[in-house]
Design a protein around this motif. Structure first.
Motif, PDB file in Angstrom:
ATOM      1  N   ALA A   7      -7.880   2.132  -8.184  1.00  0.00           N
ATOM      2  CA  ALA A   7      -7.476   1.139  -8.246  1.00  0.00           C
ATOM      3  C   ALA A   7      -6.430   0.086  -8.219  1.00  0.00           C
ATOM      4  O   ALA A   7      -6.646  -0.524  -8.125  1.00  0.00           O
ATOM      5  CB  ALA A   7      -7.319   1.272  -9.982  1.00  0.00           C
ATOM      6  N   LEU A   8      -5.085   0.899  -8.025  1.00  0.00           N
ATOM      7  CA  LEU A   8      -3.934   0.214  -7.060  1.00  0.00           C
ATOM      8  C   LEU A   8      -4.660   0.186  -5.763  1.00  0.00           C
ATOM      9  O   LEU A   8      -4.002  -1.632  -5.176  1.00  0.00           O
ATOM     10  CB  LEU A   8      -3.412   1.350  -6.982  1.00  0.00           C
ATOM     11  CG  LEU A   8      -2.480   2.267  -8.240  1.00  0.00           C
ATOM     12  CD1 LEU A   8      -1.544   2.883  -8.662  1.00  0.00           C
ATOM     13  CD2 LEU A   8      -2.508   0.419  -9.171  1.00  0.00           C
ATOM     14  N   ALA A   9      -5.068   0.797  -5.054  1.00  0.00           N
ATOM     15  CA  ALA A   9      -5.503   0.080  -4.117  1.00  0.00           C
ATOM     16  C   ALA A   9      -6.298  -1.198  -3.795  1.00  0.00           C
ATOM     17  O   ALA A   9      -5.833  -1.914  -3.617  1.00  0.00           O
ATOM     18  CB  ALA A   9      -6.304   1.123  -2.537  1.00  0.00           C
ATOM     19  N   ASN A  10      -7.114  -1.322  -4.345  1.00  0.00           N
ATOM     20  CA  ASN A  10      -7.944  -2.379  -4.933  1.00  0.00           C
ATOM     21  C   ASN A  10      -7.406  -3.674  -5.370  1.00  0.00           C
ATOM     22  O   ASN A  10      -7.156  -4.760  -4.720  1.00  0.00           O
ATOM     23  CB  ASN A  10      -9.339  -2.382  -5.620  1.00  0.00           C
ATOM     24  CG  ASN A  10     -10.113  -1.674  -5.282  1.00  0.00           C
ATOM     25  OD1 ASN A  10     -10.919  -1.543  -4.228  1.00  0.00           O
ATOM     26  ND2 ASN A  10     -11.326  -0.990  -6.271  1.00  0.00           N
ATOM     27  N   ALA A  11      -5.779  -3.998  -6.452  1.00  0.00           N
ATOM     28  CA  ALA A  11      -5.334  -4.181  -6.696  1.00  0.00           C
ATOM     29  C   ALA A  11      -4.481  -4.963  -6.085  1.00  0.00           C
ATOM     30  O   ALA A  11      -4.957  -6.311  -5.917  1.00  0.00           O
ATOM     31  CB  ALA A  11      -4.596  -4.042  -8.019  1.00  0.00           C
ATOM     32  N   ILE A  12      -3.990  -4.134  -4.560  1.00  0.00           N
ATOM     33  CA  ILE A  12      -2.882  -4.734  -4.121  1.00  0.00           C
ATOM     34  C   ILE A  12      -3.962  -4.990  -2.764  1.00  0.00           C
ATOM     35  O   ILE A  12      -2.905  -6.452  -2.526  1.00  0.00           O
ATOM     36  CB  ILE A  12      -2.323  -3.308  -3.480  1.00  0.00           C
ATOM     37  CG1 ILE A  12      -1.517  -2.561  -4.260  1.00  0.00           C
ATOM     38  CG2 ILE A  12      -1.399  -3.696  -2.085  1.00  0.00           C
ATOM     39  CD1 ILE A  12      -0.918  -1.417  -4.364  1.00  0.00           C
ATOM     40  N   ILE A  13      -5.242  -4.961  -2.300  1.00  0.00           N
ATOM     41  CA  ILE A  13      -5.115  -5.091  -1.614  1.00  0.00           C
ATOM     42  C   ILE A  13      -6.674  -6.419  -1.624  1.00  0.00           C
ATOM     43  O   ILE A  13      -5.926  -7.669  -0.785  1.00  0.00           O
ATOM     44  CB  ILE A  13      -6.086  -3.867  -0.726  1.00  0.00           C
ATOM     45  CG1 ILE A  13      -5.067  -2.876   0.181  1.00  0.00           C
ATOM     46  CG2 ILE A  13      -6.823  -4.896   0.504  1.00  0.00           C
ATOM     47  CD1 ILE A  13      -6.242  -1.336   0.397  1.00  0.00           C
ATOM     48  N   HIS A  14      -6.902  -6.316  -2.105  1.00  0.00           N
ATOM     49  CA  HIS A  14      -7.907  -7.539  -2.692  1.00  0.00           C
ATOM     50  C   HIS A  14      -8.146  -8.563  -3.121  1.00  0.00           C
ATOM     51  O   HIS A  14      -7.896  -9.683  -3.657  1.00  0.00           O
ATOM     52  CB  HIS A  14      -9.135  -6.913  -3.078  1.00  0.00           C
ATOM     53  CG  HIS A  14     -10.379  -5.754  -2.075  1.00  0.00           C
ATOM     54  ND1 HIS A  14     -10.783  -5.841  -1.283  1.00  0.00           N
ATOM     55  CD2 HIS A  14     -10.468  -4.435  -2.336  1.00  0.00           C
ATOM     56  CE1 HIS A  14     -11.141  -5.209  -0.128  1.00  0.00           C
ATOM     57  NE2 HIS A  14     -10.884  -3.795  -0.773  1.00  0.00           N
ATOM     58  N   ASP A  39       1.554   9.728  -7.441  1.00  0.00           N
ATOM     59  CA  ASP A  39       2.385  11.619  -7.540  1.00  0.00           C
ATOM     60  C   ASP A  39       3.125  11.829  -8.764  1.00  0.00           C
ATOM     61  O   ASP A  39       2.839  13.240  -9.587  1.00  0.00           O
ATOM     62  CB  ASP A  39       3.210  11.593  -6.229  1.00  0.00           C
ATOM     63  CG  ASP A  39       1.912  12.222  -4.733  1.00  0.00           C
ATOM     64  OD1 ASP A  39       1.315  11.863  -4.806  1.00  0.00           O
ATOM     65  OD2 ASP A  39       2.749  11.296  -3.690  1.00  0.00           O
ATOM     66  N   LYS A  40       4.190  10.643  -8.909  1.00  0.00           N
ATOM     67  CA  LYS A  40       5.127  11.287 -10.172  1.00  0.00           C
ATOM     68  C   LYS A  40       3.763  10.514 -11.391  1.00  0.00           C
ATOM     69  O   LYS A  40       3.904  11.810 -12.596  1.00  0.00           O
ATOM     70  CB  LYS A  40       5.902  10.228 -10.286  1.00  0.00           C
ATOM     71  CG  LYS A  40       6.900   9.467  -8.914  1.00  0.00           C
ATOM     72  CD  LYS A  40       7.894   9.214  -8.777  1.00  0.00           C
ATOM     73  CE  LYS A  40       9.260   9.432  -7.448  1.00  0.00           C
ATOM     74  NZ  LYS A  40       9.577   8.066  -7.324  1.00  0.00           N
ATOM     75  N   VAL A  97       0.961  -1.350   0.043  1.00  0.00           N
ATOM     76  CA  VAL A  97      -0.154  -0.227  -0.275  1.00  0.00           C
ATOM     77  C   VAL A  97       1.177   1.338  -0.122  1.00  0.00           C
ATOM     78  O   VAL A  97       1.015   2.447  -0.721  1.00  0.00           O
ATOM     79  CB  VAL A  97      -0.956  -0.006   1.375  1.00  0.00           C
ATOM     80  CG1 VAL A  97      -1.899   1.005   1.426  1.00  0.00           C
ATOM     81  CG2 VAL A  97      -1.623  -0.850   1.288  1.00  0.00           C
ATOM     82  N   THR A  98       2.434   1.321   0.664  1.00  0.00           N
ATOM     83  CA  THR A  98       3.517   2.618   0.780  1.00  0.00           C
ATOM     84  C   THR A  98       3.760   2.650  -0.884  1.00  0.00           C
ATOM     85  O   THR A  98       4.435   3.939  -0.902  1.00  0.00           O
ATOM     86  CB  THR A  98       4.098   2.175   1.565  1.00  0.00           C
ATOM     87  OG1 THR A  98       4.426   1.111   1.752  1.00  0.00           O
ATOM     88  CG2 THR A  98       3.512   2.212   2.787  1.00  0.00           C
ATOM     89  N   ALA A  99       3.649   1.624  -1.229  1.00  0.00           N
ATOM     90  CA  ALA A  99       4.166   2.016  -2.964  1.00  0.00           C
ATOM     91  C   ALA A  99       3.130   3.169  -3.889  1.00  0.00           C
ATOM     92  O   ALA A  99       2.831   3.644  -4.617  1.00  0.00           O
ATOM     93  CB  ALA A  99       4.248   0.373  -3.914  1.00  0.00           C
ATOM     94  N   ILE A 100       1.488   3.328  -3.427  1.00  0.00           N
ATOM     95  CA  ILE A 100       0.565   3.968  -4.256  1.00  0.00           C
ATOM     96  C   ILE A 100       0.340   5.208  -4.180  1.00  0.00           C
ATOM     97  O   ILE A 100       0.800   5.954  -5.086  1.00  0.00           O
ATOM     98  CB  ILE A 100      -0.573   3.421  -2.912  1.00  0.00           C
ATOM     99  CG1 ILE A 100      -1.368   2.022  -2.943  1.00  0.00           C
ATOM    100  CG2 ILE A 100      -1.694   4.550  -4.154  1.00  0.00           C
ATOM    101  CD1 ILE A 100      -2.541   1.607  -2.972  1.00  0.00           C
TER     102      ILE A 100
END
Length: 159
Positions: free
Chosen positions: A61-68, A35-36, A27-30
């Motif tokens: 989308a990234l949070a869903n991909a990483i977490i779920h 931002d970049k 999650v810390t990579a999101i």
């Protein structure tokens, strides 16, 4: 389904930038990544009024991909492709999970779901982007935002 013929018929109005990325399932990579990419989209000026919408949808989308999707498994990655062309940006996010039932999503605005802490991300993405579609049982999400299209809320019911 897109055929080779369909691809040849697509009209590209000018130069474009196509990028591919791979993120760890952390999650810390999101935020650093988004931002970049957001800074790049602002500098490219492909959707000048819609960059904030793209930013929020991409975070979801990234949070869903990483977490779920990947269940924060450090052995798995999330793969992102981004194409920025004049007046449009398209992004695909792919996780290494098994997917989910994309046709059976609860409505987060329904009274029985108001108190739920899950289920709002996809609703938000669909509200902010001009197109959201899933492939591979939901393991891949494609999102598109055009500069020329009016926001959905503003375009509904106006005379």
């Amino acid at each position: 389904m897109t055929t080779e013929h369909d691809v040849k018929q697509k009209d590209h109005r000018g130069p474009y930038i196509a990028l591919e990325f791979s993120l760890p399932s952390e999650v810390t990579a999101i935020s650093p990544f988004v931002d970049k990419l957001t800074l790049l989209l602002r500098n490219c000026d492909c959707v000048p009024e819609g960059v904030s919408d793209v930013e929020i949808a991409l975070r979801e989308a990234l949070a869903n991909a990483i977490i779920h999707g990947n269940h924060e498994d450090h052995r798995k990655h999330v793969h992102i492709t981004c194409r920025c062309e004049p007046d449009e940006v398209s992004i695909a996010v792919k996780d290494e999970g098994k997917g989910f039932e994309t046709n059976n999503l609860p409505d987060p605005t329904a009274p029985e779901n108001i108190g739920s802490v899950h289920g709002r991300g996809i609703h938000v993405m669909k509200a902010l982007m001009d197109e959201v579609r899933f492939e591979e049982r939901g393991a891949v999400i494609h999102m598109r935002k055009s500069a020329g299209e009016a926001p959905k809320a503003a375009s509904q019911g106006s005379t």
